[in-house]
Design a protein around this motif. Structure first.
Motif, PDB file in Angstrom:
ATOM      1  N   ASP A  22       0.805  -1.228   0.000  1.00 35.55           N
ATOM      2  CA  ASP A  22       0.000   0.000   0.000  1.00 35.55           C
ATOM      3  C   ASP A  22       0.836   1.275   0.000  1.00 35.55           C
ATOM      4  OD1 ASP A  22      -2.409  -1.323  -0.099  1.00 35.55           O
ATOM      5  OD2 ASP A  22      -2.837  -1.162   2.047  1.00 35.55           O
ATOM      6  N   ASP A  23       2.124   1.175  -0.301  1.00 30.85           N
ATOM      7  CA  ASP A  23       2.995   2.363  -0.243  1.00 30.85           C
ATOM      8  C   ASP A  23       2.517   3.489  -1.159  1.00 30.85           C
ATOM      9  OD1 ASP A  23       4.525   1.039   1.602  1.00 30.85           O
ATOM     10  OD2 ASP A  23       6.371   1.050   0.407  1.00 30.85           O
ATOM     11  N   THR A  24       2.098   3.165  -2.357  1.00 34.96           N
ATOM     12  CA  THR A  24       1.633   4.197  -3.287  1.00 34.96           C
ATOM     13  C   THR A  24       0.378   4.871  -2.755  1.00 34.96           C
ATOM     14  OG1 THR A  24       2.602   3.011  -5.154  1.00 34.96           O
ATOM     15  CG2 THR A  24       0.906   4.650  -5.659  1.00 34.96           C
ATOM     16  N   LEU A  25      -0.560   4.070  -2.258  1.00 36.59           N
ATOM     17  CA  LEU A  25      -1.787   4.618  -1.680  1.00 36.59           C
ATOM     18  C   LEU A  25      -1.470   5.504  -0.480  1.00 36.59           C
ATOM     19  CD1 LEU A  25      -4.853   4.837  -1.235  1.00 36.59           C
ATOM     20  CD2 LEU A  25      -4.699   2.703   0.092  1.00 36.59           C
ATOM     21  N   ILE A  26      -0.652   5.018   0.417  1.00 37.40           N
ATOM     22  CA  ILE A  26      -0.330   5.779   1.629  1.00 37.40           C
ATOM     23  C   ILE A  26       0.392   7.078   1.272  1.00 37.40           C
ATOM     24  CG2 ILE A  26       0.973   5.763   3.792  1.00 37.40           C
ATOM     25  CD1 ILE A  26       0.404   2.672   3.863  1.00 37.40           C
ATOM     26  N   SER A  27       1.284   7.035   0.314  1.00 40.36           N
ATOM     27  CA  SER A  27       1.978   8.254  -0.129  1.00 40.36           C
ATOM     28  C   SER A  27       0.991   9.282  -0.668  1.00 40.36           C
ATOM     29  CB  SER A  27       3.034   7.931  -1.187  1.00 40.36           C
ATOM     30  OG  SER A  27       4.069   7.158  -0.617  1.00 40.36           O
ATOM     31  N   SER A  28       0.004   8.821  -1.422  1.00 37.32           N
ATOM     32  CA  SER A  28      -0.999   9.750  -1.952  1.00 37.32           C
ATOM     33  C   SER A  28      -1.873  10.308  -0.831  1.00 37.32           C
ATOM     34  CB  SER A  28      -1.859   9.089  -3.025  1.00 37.32           C
ATOM     35  OG  SER A  28      -2.722   8.127  -2.475  1.00 37.32           O
ATOM     36  N   LEU A  29      -2.134   9.495   0.188  1.00 33.19           N
ATOM     37  CA  LEU A  29      -2.919   9.984   1.326  1.00 33.19           C
ATOM     38  C   LEU A  29      -2.149  11.029   2.129  1.00 33.19           C
ATOM     39  CD1 LEU A  29      -4.548   6.650   2.580  1.00 33.19           C
ATOM     40  CD2 LEU A  29      -5.532   8.403   1.071  1.00 33.19           C
ATOM     41  N   ILE A  30      -0.834  10.865   2.231  1.00 29.70           N
ATOM     42  CA  ILE A  30       0.001  11.863   2.920  1.00 29.70           C
ATOM     43  C   ILE A  30      -0.108  13.197   2.190  1.00 29.70           C
ATOM     44  CG2 ILE A  30       2.376  12.530   3.476  1.00 29.70           C
ATOM     45  CD1 ILE A  30       2.957   9.470   3.807  1.00 29.70           C
ATOM     46  N   ALA A  31       0.034  13.180   0.872  1.00 27.01           N
ATOM     47  CA  ALA A  31      -0.056  14.415   0.085  1.00 27.01           C
ATOM     48  C   ALA A  31      -1.448  15.032   0.192  1.00 27.01           C
ATOM     49  CB  ALA A  31       0.304  14.142  -1.376  1.00 27.01           C
ATOM     50  N   ALA A  32      -2.483  14.205   0.145  1.00 23.16           N
ATOM     51  CA  ALA A  32      -3.853  14.707   0.266  1.00 23.16           C
ATOM     52  C   ALA A  32      -4.087  15.318   1.640  1.00 23.16           C
ATOM     53  CB  ALA A  32      -4.851  13.579   0.009  1.00 23.16           C
ATOM     54  N   ALA A  33      -3.567  14.685   2.681  1.00 25.74           N
ATOM     55  CA  ALA A  33      -3.719  15.215   4.036  1.00 25.74           C
ATOM     56  C   ALA A  33      -3.005  16.558   4.170  1.00 25.74           C
ATOM     57  CB  ALA A  33      -3.189  14.218   5.064  1.00 25.74           C
ATOM     58  N   ARG A  34      -1.794  16.677   3.595  1.00 23.45           N
ATOM     59  CA  ARG A  34      -1.084  17.956   3.651  1.00 23.45           C
ATOM     60  C   ARG A  34      -1.893  19.053   2.979  1.00 23.45           C
ATOM     61  NH1 ARG A  34       1.252  20.437  -0.270  1.00 23.45           N
ATOM     62  NH2 ARG A  34       1.774  18.545  -1.405  1.00 23.45           N
ATOM     63  N   ARG A  35      -2.372  18.769   1.773  1.00 24.29           N
ATOM     64  CA  ARG A  35      -3.137  19.789   1.057  1.00 24.29           C
ATOM     65  C   ARG A  35      -4.400  20.179   1.824  1.00 24.29           C
ATOM     66  NH1 ARG A  35      -1.222  16.684  -3.287  1.00 24.29           N
ATOM     67  NH2 ARG A  35      -3.172  15.550  -3.454  1.00 24.29           N
ATOM     68  N   HIS A  36      -5.065  19.204   2.428  1.00 23.84           N
ATOM     69  CA  HIS A  36      -6.280  19.497   3.197  1.00 23.84           C
ATOM     70  C   HIS A  36      -5.954  20.370   4.413  1.00 23.84           C
ATOM     71  CE1 HIS A  36     -10.347  18.997   4.631  1.00 23.84           C
ATOM     72  NE2 HIS A  36      -9.889  18.563   5.794  1.00 23.84           N
ATOM     73  N   VAL A  37      -4.903  20.025   5.130  1.00 28.62           N
ATOM     74  CA  VAL A  37      -4.509  20.803   6.304  1.00 28.62           C
ATOM     75  C   VAL A  37      -4.058  22.203   5.887  1.00 28.62           C
ATOM     76  CG1 VAL A  37      -2.779  20.962   8.156  1.00 28.62           C
ATOM     77  CG2 VAL A  37      -4.040  18.826   7.788  1.00 28.62           C
TER      78      VAL A  37
END
Length: 192
Positions: free
Chosen positions: A31-46
């Protein structure tokens, strides 16, 4: 207020893949690709919620007709004003000398004012008459971002990883206020 434009995106995220996987209790790399995309999405949301840039990034903002009366730079922690240009009465684009203005990086949002005894130069009355480029963010490394913001990001990453759909059927769900409480002190209300 004009809309800022991202010029240079951050080169790292405030949460590393390893930190996110440890928080999620995930082993392996499936799930590394998914988790990496979630990190970027979380940063943008915050960043959207707080009105801040978390990791060093460059932005540009332009005003029509003249210099702004209230010259404030959104996105939080101002690191540097990289340059100010304006279009003079003859239509030439001029780079304003750094000695002509003062940068207040201590205030949030950062401010720019004419130097003592100076005033903003006259500009041509046209779209994009004044443009400023600046660098902002807490720093270049994940550890430069305050711990409460990073904790809120981990909570969001956990929720996004666990709940991969937009609806939750058949479960009682209660939002915990933790996410908002962690971010509240960092929100720039005038630009959020």
């Amino acid at each position: 207020m004009p809309i800022p434009v991202l010029v240079t995106a951050p080169t790292v995220e405030p949460i590393t893949l390893g930190e996110a996987k440890a928080h999620l209790r995930v082993d392996g790399s499936d799930d590394d690709t998914l988790i990496s995309s979630l990190i970027a999405a979380a940063r943008r949301h915050v960043e959207d919620l707080t009105g801040r840039a978390l990791i060093t990034q460059s932005w540009q903002l332009s005003w029509d007709d003249r210099f702004p009366d209230d010259f404030r730079l959104p996105k939080g922690r101002l690191q540097a004003v990289d340059g100010i240009t304006y279009v003079d009465g003859s239509g030439a684009t001029i780079t304003l000398d750094q000695a002509a203005y003062v940068v207040d990086a201590e205030s949030e949002p950062g401010r720019v004012t004419p130097a003592w005894g100076a005033s903003w130069p006259a500009t041509r009355c046209q779209p994009v008459a004044v443009t400023v480029d600046w660098t902002c963010g807490y720093g270049d490394a994940a550890g430069d971002v305050p711990a409460p913001i990073r904790a809120a990001m981990l909570l969001l990453i956990g929720t996004l990883y666990r709940d991969r759909e937009t609806v939750n059927i058949g479960n009682v769900v209660n939002d915990l206020p933790t996410f908002g409480l962690l971010l509240s002190p960092y929100r720039l209300w005038s630009f959020g």
